[in-house]
Structure formats: structure tokens, C-alpha cells
Design a protein around this motif. Structure first.
Motif, mmCIF file in Angstrom:
data_model
loop_
_atom_site.group_PDB
_atom_site.id
_atom_site.type_symbol
_atom_site.label_atom_id
_atom_site.label_comp_id
_atom_site.label_asym_id
_atom_site.label_seq_id
_atom_site.Cartn_x
_atom_site.Cartn_y
_atom_site.Cartn_z
ATOM 1 N N LYS A 130 0.807 -1.225 0.000
ATOM 2 C CA LYS A 130 0.000 0.000 0.000
ATOM 3 C C LYS A 130 0.839 1.273 0.000
ATOM 4 N N HIS A 131 1.914 1.258 0.778
ATOM 5 C CA HIS A 131 2.751 2.464 0.899
ATOM 6 C C HIS A 131 4.207 2.066 0.702
ATOM 7 N N PRO A 132 4.610 1.893 -0.555
ATOM 8 C CA PRO A 132 5.966 1.384 -0.791
ATOM 9 C C PRO A 132 7.043 2.290 -0.194
ATOM 10 N N ARG A 133 8.005 1.689 0.433
ATOM 11 C CA ARG A 133 9.157 2.425 0.956
ATOM 12 C C ARG A 133 10.366 1.511 0.829
ATOM 13 N N THR A 134 11.514 2.024 1.220
ATOM 14 C CA THR A 134 12.719 1.218 1.181
ATOM 15 C C THR A 134 12.914 0.588 2.549
ATOM 16 N N PHE A 135 12.805 -0.721 2.595
ATOM 17 C CA PHE A 135 13.017 -1.423 3.859
ATOM 18 C C PHE A 135 14.407 -2.044 3.866
ATOM 19 N N ILE A 136 15.046 -2.013 5.025
ATOM 20 C CA ILE A 136 16.248 -2.822 5.196
ATOM 21 C C ILE A 136 16.004 -3.698 6.415
ATOM 22 N N LEU A 137 16.054 -4.999 6.221
ATOM 23 C CA LEU A 137 15.840 -5.916 7.328
ATOM 24 C C LEU A 137 17.149 -6.641 7.598
ATOM 25 N N SER A 138 17.758 -6.338 8.724
ATOM 26 C CA SER A 138 18.976 -7.077 9.026
ATOM 27 C C SER A 138 18.588 -8.269 9.887
ATOM 28 N N THR A 139 19.184 -9.395 9.611
ATOM 29 C CA THR A 139 18.729 -10.608 10.301
ATOM 30 C C THR A 139 19.790 -11.688 10.292
ATOM 31 N N HIS A 140 19.692 -12.587 11.258
ATOM 32 C CA HIS A 140 20.398 -13.850 11.083
ATOM 33 C C HIS A 140 19.399 -15.005 11.031
ATOM 34 N N LEU A 141 18.094 -14.664 11.071
ATOM 35 C CA LEU A 141 17.075 -15.698 10.850
ATOM 36 C C LEU A 141 16.814 -15.788 9.347
ATOM 37 N N VAL A 142 17.844 -16.198 8.613
ATOM 38 C CA VAL A 142 17.771 -16.123 7.155
ATOM 39 C C VAL A 142 16.648 -16.994 6.593
ATOM 40 N N SER A 143 16.578 -18.236 7.068
ATOM 41 C CA SER A 143 15.616 -19.153 6.445
ATOM 42 C C SER A 143 14.189 -18.724 6.744
ATOM 43 N N GLU A 144 14.015 -18.011 7.855
ATOM 44 C CA GLU A 144 12.658 -17.602 8.211
ATOM 45 C C GLU A 144 12.211 -16.369 7.434
ATOM 46 N N MET A 145 13.147 -15.552 7.036
ATOM 47 C CA MET A 145 12.774 -14.262 6.454
ATOM 48 C C MET A 145 13.112 -14.118 4.979
ATOM 49 N N ASP A 146 13.780 -15.110 4.394
ATOM 50 C CA ASP A 146 14.302 -14.874 3.039
ATOM 51 C C ASP A 146 13.210 -14.581 2.012
ATOM 52 N N TYR A 147 12.001 -15.083 2.273
ATOM 53 C CA TYR A 147 10.949 -14.849 1.279
ATOM 54 C C TYR A 147 10.529 -13.387 1.204
ATOM 55 N N LEU A 148 10.913 -12.602 2.198
ATOM 56 C CA LEU A 148 10.555 -11.187 2.196
ATOM 57 C C LEU A 148 11.444 -10.349 1.288
ATOM 58 N N PHE A 149 12.650 -10.842 1.033
ATOM 59 C CA PHE A 149 13.663 -9.986 0.411
ATOM 60 C C PHE A 149 13.498 -9.861 -1.103
ATOM 61 N N ASP A 150 13.545 -8.625 -1.589
ATOM 62 C CA ASP A 150 13.656 -8.406 -3.030
ATOM 63 C C ASP A 150 15.125 -8.437 -3.425
ATOM 64 N N ASN A 151 15.938 -8.025 -2.473
ATOM 65 C CA ASN A 151 17.355 -7.871 -2.730
ATOM 66 C C ASN A 151 18.111 -8.335 -1.485
ATOM 67 N N VAL A 152 19.293 -8.903 -1.699
ATOM 68 C CA VAL A 152 20.035 -9.435 -0.563
ATOM 69 C C VAL A 152 21.436 -8.841 -0.525
ATOM 70 N N VAL A 153 21.815 -8.342 0.644
ATOM 71 C CA VAL A 153 23.162 -7.816 0.851
ATOM 72 C C VAL A 153 23.831 -8.703 1.892
ATOM 73 N N ILE A 154 24.977 -9.264 1.543
ATOM 74 C CA ILE A 154 25.697 -10.087 2.517
ATOM 75 C C ILE A 154 27.008 -9.393 2.855
ATOM 76 N N ILE A 155 27.248 -9.180 4.146
ATOM 77 C CA ILE A 155 28.544 -8.632 4.539
ATOM 78 C C ILE A 155 29.217 -9.592 5.511
ATOM 79 N N ASP A 156 30.522 -9.550 5.512
ATOM 80 C CA ASP A 156 31.296 -10.411 6.397
ATOM 81 C C ASP A 156 32.596 -9.709 6.741
#
Lengths: 124, 290, 239
Positions: free
Chosen positions: B178-204
Motif C-alpha cells: 500500500k505504501h511502498p518504501r525502502t526497507f532494510i531488514l537485518s537478520t540472522h534468521l535467514v531461512s525464516e525471512m528470506d521470502y521477504l527480500f527483493d534484494n540481498v546484501v551479505i557482509i562479512d
């Protein structure tokens, strides 16, 4: 990932089959609004990109059509098209594997036919 | 309302310790970006730069092409939600929400009230008395209802139980539609949240490993299952992430894209090809870099 | 999105929050003064009038407010997207307003006490204390009171910012700087305080040169304002 899906086929294929199934068995009738990409993402916990890929295929094939700002709808003649496609695929998907397995087990063609006749639910 | 983020050669040092090294990346507007990395990889540090909590030692952090640090217009557009210590917070929720309501231009009170109900948050208790999960849910309510063009949730789910996390994910998707914005979701629950991501940033270790859209990333690996010797022959020369054996059947995860021809070849040999989860890729990529 | 100047709003909110604290503080202080009057009435002596009675406590209150303001508001406002600059300007304006408020409240209470004492004898000592000598005019007494309150808040703010930015060890150095600043402030206004802290500083009574006192005081305020801005201009926010 939801348990509805398995890893035997690409998920986007399974998404489109899910919608196809609903059209084939009349859960979704022609002209009905199909579930939106967002609903599917939220419900099945499948990534947006994957769901879109499946849905877009259906749009390209004219099974679904988009109405700007409203959503996806089932196209006229969608069921017929799908039934046609599935009948074509029936031989590949089911009959061939049936005969392959029968060959392995040494069941003859006539035995297979006999088995089909005797299987519950096959008479109609 | 959504905004684009640009980092150019960003380095951040604390004394001799390099927390972030030469990070350049662009995060497109209107998308849900997943930021994943192991503990101490620099996720929070990176996000704190976007929220202008600090300045980079070198490089530029920009929103829609303008530096964010001490930029009144840009800072107002960023909502940074992270685990807060509420041990001394004697206010109740309604009083707490007055602040974002008054300082966030897009704050939606009706939406906040709806979210409070969905999360079942008590309005008559001081916040320090709420459970960790409820405090996190309150943070989520603030982040969602503020409707900041850039909304950052840094492991915002801490302490939330599975049903509450589920509501959190559903609401992100629903409000994004309804109200598109830029979300950044940082997580280590990758398998639980991966379906939400349009784009993935991995840092190490403070370095950028990957910044790709979800499809590209998930096409970077495949699982191949079938008779052990056939599988071995097929994957020889490929980078293996993981292998499992059950009797004569073997399942192997490989890193790298499989061409259509290769996929077809595999199927003809009776090998099953399946996707590799983002979680598995993430584990592999961050192990390799070690 | 139109960028709106946020500091007036910040100033109002900061003032409103601290004024609420001030109301609590004055409630206790007035209660204390009333209890004091009851006690001294029994002993047949008298107590300082409220304006003089409250001066030291108000100064300490402002000092504490300043320390808390740095800690409580720095992170909170920046987290909600307010720049350090808007927060700084807002803090300065709100501190001016607060200093004015904590000057006017004791004045008002003092006036009320005087009105009551016209009707009934109150055990109030109307002899002027040397520092805030109302005899030399209420306006100048109030002015000095105001400057003092403002300075104490700024010093508290400096301590708070020092601790926030540098942690406990270096923060402790800021307490030293603050004590120096407080003594200097006392020195300008002829408080015996400085000479008792640092014996070798000669005692100069303020009334000897009120102009010098004012100039010194304003200079001190300017130095405090500049240092706090320098310290907070690019400060990192704690999480």
C-alpha cells in the motif's frame, strides 16, 4: 519455505500449478479475481520474485490478465486452455512413467490395462 | 514514498579496528533489502551510518544523492529500529508514541493503533514491565507506523515469539503493497525471512560479499540428487557447499549457476535438480571468507 | 518532503519536559520553605525570603537538569531524525526559557510571601543577602539569578556531554572543568566560594565592579556554548 512445495521442481512452476489447479477444479472461475502476488507471498512464504515469475507465465499464456490497479483475473477460456495443456501433458507425465515402471516390473501392457480397470475410482 | 541509498567507498575505523572496509553499494528505492551477516560482521555499524548516528572515517553515505549526516531533510526520512534498553522506561505506550507522531511527517496514528491491537500490546502498563518480545513489538510498531521512506529493522524481532514474528512479516508485506518504501531488514534468521527480500546484501568481516536481487542470488547454487556415482560425475569440477549420502543416493549442493543445457542433461540422467536456500549459500559464503 | 525547521519544536518540547521537572522541584522547595518557617517560628528566629532561600537549590537543580538533558535527549532526538544542530539550537533556546521560568517562579512566590506577611507576621528575614541583593533593585537581582541559572544548566550540559562522548574516565575530567567554571562564575559574582576552593585567588566583591562581573559572566557563557557545540557537532550516538 512452506511445506506445500517440494524441491522436485522449481518453486515458480509449483506456484503456477497451484493457481492452475484452482482454475481446473473450479475454485477460481473465469472472471474471478486471482490471489495477488502479495497474498501469495504472505500465505506461502515464497519470495516475491519467485511468485511473480510463476504468475507472469500465466499472464503471458493468457490464463490470467492484469487490470491496472485492481489485480489479476482469470481469463475467459482459461479452464479450457489448461485442460487442453494438461491432457497433452498427461501422456508424458503419467502414462510414460507408468509404462516405464511396468517394464521394470515385467508387467505386460494387457496386465496394465486390467489393473487400471480394477482400480477403484477408475470407472466413470 | 521511498528513497535510494548510496554508499561510496565507505570505511569506518574505531581506533585501529576496521569495522567496515571500502563498502560501495546501492540500495534501490521501494524494495525490501535483506542485510545478512554473521555476528560482528558489521551489520549494525553499517546501518548506524545510514541513520546518521555516526560519520564514516572515509567515503560517503548518501540518500537520493545527498549526504545524510546532519542533513535535516534526509535524517527525517530514516527510521532506524533496533533493540533498545527499556529498563528505565516508566512511560506507557501511548505517551511513548507521541514522540514519533510529532516528529515523523508520515506517521499514521490509525495504523499504529491497528498494529498495537494486532500485537496485543497493553497500553496501561509502563514499558519497562513489558516482556522483551512486547518491547520489540513496540519498536516494530514505531518503525512501521512512522512510514519513513527508509525504514531499517535491525534484528527487530529479538524476543518476539513465532506468532508475533509472523505478524511482523505479514505487516511489512501488506504495508509495502500500500505504501511502498525502502526497507532494510537485518537478520540472522535467514531461512525464516528470506521470502521477504527483493534484494540481498551479505557482509562479512566488514566487507561487502554480495549485493544482488533475490533471483540472481538463489540461482547461484543448486542441489543435485541422484545415484551417488552419477552425482559425483556430474558435479566434478564444481564448488561443493555440502554433501549428504543416504545409501546409494547422494545429495550435493553446488555453488555456481547451472546452464539450461546442464540442467537438461542432469534431468536426462535421472538427476533431480532443486534450489539451494539462501541460508545454505550464506553459511557457505561466510565460511569461505574466513 | 518539505524540510521544516525543527529547532523551535525541539526547544518547546525540551522546555516543556524540563519545566515539568521544575514544577516538582519547586513544590518540594516551597514545602521546605514552609516547614522552615514553622521551625524558625518556634525558635523565635527568621528564615531567608524565598527568592534568596531558593537561589542555591535552583542553581543545583539547573546543573542536574543540564547533566540529564545531555544524556536523556542526545540519543533520543537523533534517533528520531533530528540533527545535532537542531537539537543544539533547541537546547539553548529551551535553557534560556527554563532559566527565565526558574527565575520568575521564585520571584512570584516571594511576592506572594510579602503580600501574606503584610496581613500576618511571617518569620521571614527581609534583610538582603549579599549575593542577590534585592535592595539594589529587583530587576538586577532577577537578572543575576537568571544568568546564574542559565550558566549552571550549561555547565551541567557540558558535564553530561563529556561523559556521553568520552565515558567515565575522561568524563571525570569534565567534572574538574565544571568545578573551575562554577568557581569562576562565583568569582565574578563576588561569591566567597572561589577563594575558599582555591586560596590563592584574591577575593573581589562583585559590587565593586558590576560591569566587569557581567562581562566575565557573559564571556564564560560564550565559552560554554562554543565548547558544547564543538563537542556535539559530530558526536556519535550510543545505541
Amino acid at each position: 519455505m512452506s511445506k506445500v512445495f517440494d524441491s522436485s521442481k522449481p518453486i515458480f512452476m509449483q506456484v503456477r500449478e497451484l493457481i492452475e489447479d484452482q482454475i481446473v477444479n473450479d475454485q477460481l472461475k473465469e472472471g474471478d479475481q486471482a490471489p495477488s502476488t502479495n497474498q501469495l507471498v504472505s500465505f506461502y512464504k515464497i519470495n516475491h520474485a519467485t511468485v511473480s515469475k510463476g504468475i507472469n507465465q500465466l499472464v503471458e499464456e493468457g490464463i490470467l490478465f492484469k487490470r491496472r490497479g485492481i489485480g489479476m483475473f482469470v481469463a475467459e477460456g482459461a479452464k479450457e486452455t489448461l485442460m487442453g495443456q494438461r491432457k497433452e501433458a498427461f501422456v508424458d507425465n503419467y502414462v510414460k512413467s507408468l509404462m516405464q515402471e511396468a517394464n521394470k516390473l515385467g508387467i505386460t501392457q494387457s496386465e496394465v490395462i486390467e489393473l487400471i480397470k480394477n482400480t477403484k475410482g477408475s470407472e466413470f | 514514498m521511498a528513497a535510494k541509498i548510496n554508499l561510496n567507498d565507505v570505511t569506518l575505523r574505531f581506533g585501529k579496528f576496521e569495522a567496515l572496509k571500502d563498502i560501495s553499494l546501492t540500495l534501490e528505492a521501494g524494495k525490501i533489502h535483506g542485510l545478512i551477516g554473521r555476528n560482528g560482521a558489521g551489520k549494525t555499524t553499517l546501518l548506524s551510518l545510514l541513520a546518521a548516528f555516526r560519520e564514516p572515517t572515509q567515503g560517503h553515505v548518501e540518500i537520493d544523492g545527498e549526504a545524510v549526516f546532519e542533513n535535516p531533510e534526509k535524517m527525517q526520512q530514516v527510521g532506524f529500529i533496533y533493540e533498545k534498553n527499556y529498563a528505565d522506561e516508566y512511560q506507557k505506550i501511548p505517551a511513548m508514541l507521541e514522540f514519533p507522531e510529532s516528529y515523523r511527517p508520515n506517521y499514521d496514528k490509525a495504523y499504529a493503533d491497528y498494529l498495537l491491537k494486532r500485537f496485543n500490546l497493553p497500553l496501561d502498563k509502563p514499558i519497562y514491565k513489558l516482556s522483551k518480545g512486547m518491547q520489540s513489538a513496540l519498536n516494530v510498531v514505531i518503525g512501521l507506523a512512522s512510514r519513513t521512506p527508509i525504514t531499517i529493522f535491525d534484528e527487530a524481532y529479538i524476543g518476539m515469539d513465532a506468532p508475533a514474528r509472523e505478524i511482523f512479516y505479514q505487516e511489512i508485506l501488506a504495508d509495502q503493497a500500500k505504501h511502498p518504501r525502502t526497507f532494510i531488514l537485518s537478520t540472522h534468521l535467514v531461512s525464516e525471512m528470506d521470502y521477504l527480500f527483493d534484494n540481498v546484501v551479505i557482509i562479512d568481516h566488514g566487507r561487502l560479499l554480495m549485493n544482488e536481487d533475490y533471483e540472481t542470488i538463489s540461482a547461484q547454487g543448486a542441489s543435485i540428487t541422484g545415484a551417488a556415482d552419477q552425482v559425483d560425475a556430474f558435479v566434478s569440477g564444481m564448488k561443493l557447499l555440502n554433501e549428504q549420502k543416504l545409501g546409494g543416493t547422494k545429495s550435493v549442493m553446488v555453488y555456481g549457476t547451472l546452464s539450461e543445457q546442464r540442467q537438461l542433461a542432469a534431468r536426462q540422467q535421472g538427476l533431480e535438480i532443486g534450489p539451494v536456500s539462501l541460508q545454505d549459500l550464506f553459511i557457505h559464503l561466510t565460511e569461505e571468507a574466513r | 518532503m518539505k524540510s521544516v525547521k525543527l529547532y523551535p519544536k525541539v526547544a518547546f518540547d525540551l522546555f516543556y519536559e524540563q519545566f515539568k521537572w521544575a514544577i516538582w522541584f519547586f513544590s518540594f522547595l516551597i514545602a521546605g520553605h514552609i516547614i522552615g518557617m514553622i521551625i524558625v517560628a518556634r525558635n523565635d528566629t527568621s528564615i531567608q525570603q524565598f527568592f534568596v532561600f531558593s537561589s542555591q537549590s535552583v542553581a543545583i537543580f539547573m546543573l542536574v537538569c543540564g547533566i540529564i538533558a545531555a544524556y536523556a535527549f542526545m540519543g533520543y532526538y537523533v534517533q528520531h531524525g533530528i540533527t545535532r544542530k537542531d537539537l543544539y539550537v533547541g537546547t539553548v533556546i529551551s535553557t534560556l526559557a527554563l532559566a527565565l521560568a526558574v527565575t520568575l517562579v521564585p520571584l512570584a512566590v516571594n511576592v506572594i510571601e510579602h503580600l501574606i506577611s503584610n496581613l500576618a507576621a511571617l518569620p521571614i528575614d527581609t534583610d538582603a543577602a549579599p549575593l542577590y541583593d534585592p535592595a539594589s533593585g529587583w530587576f538586577s537581582a532577577a537578572g543575576i539569578f537568571f544568568l546564574n541559572a542559565f550558566t549552571y544548566h550549561l555547565i551541567g550540559w557540558l558535564i553530561g556531554v563529556g561523559y556521553y562522548r568520552f565515558g567515565w574516565v575522561i568524563g571525570f575530567g569534565f567534572v574538574g572543568i565544571a568545578i573551575a567554571a562554577l568557581s569562576l562564575n562565583g568569582y565574578f559574582w563576588g561569591d566567597g566560594g572561589l577563594s575558599s576552593v582555591i586560596p590563592w585567588v584574591p577575593e573581589i566583591p562583585a559590587d565593586a565592579s558590576p560591569f566587569l562581573a557581567l562581562a566575565g559572566s557573559l564571556l564564560l557563557i560564550a565559552v560554554l556554548l562554543v565548547s558544547t557545540r564543538m563537542l556535539t557537532k559530530r558526536i556519535s550516538i550510543k545505541m
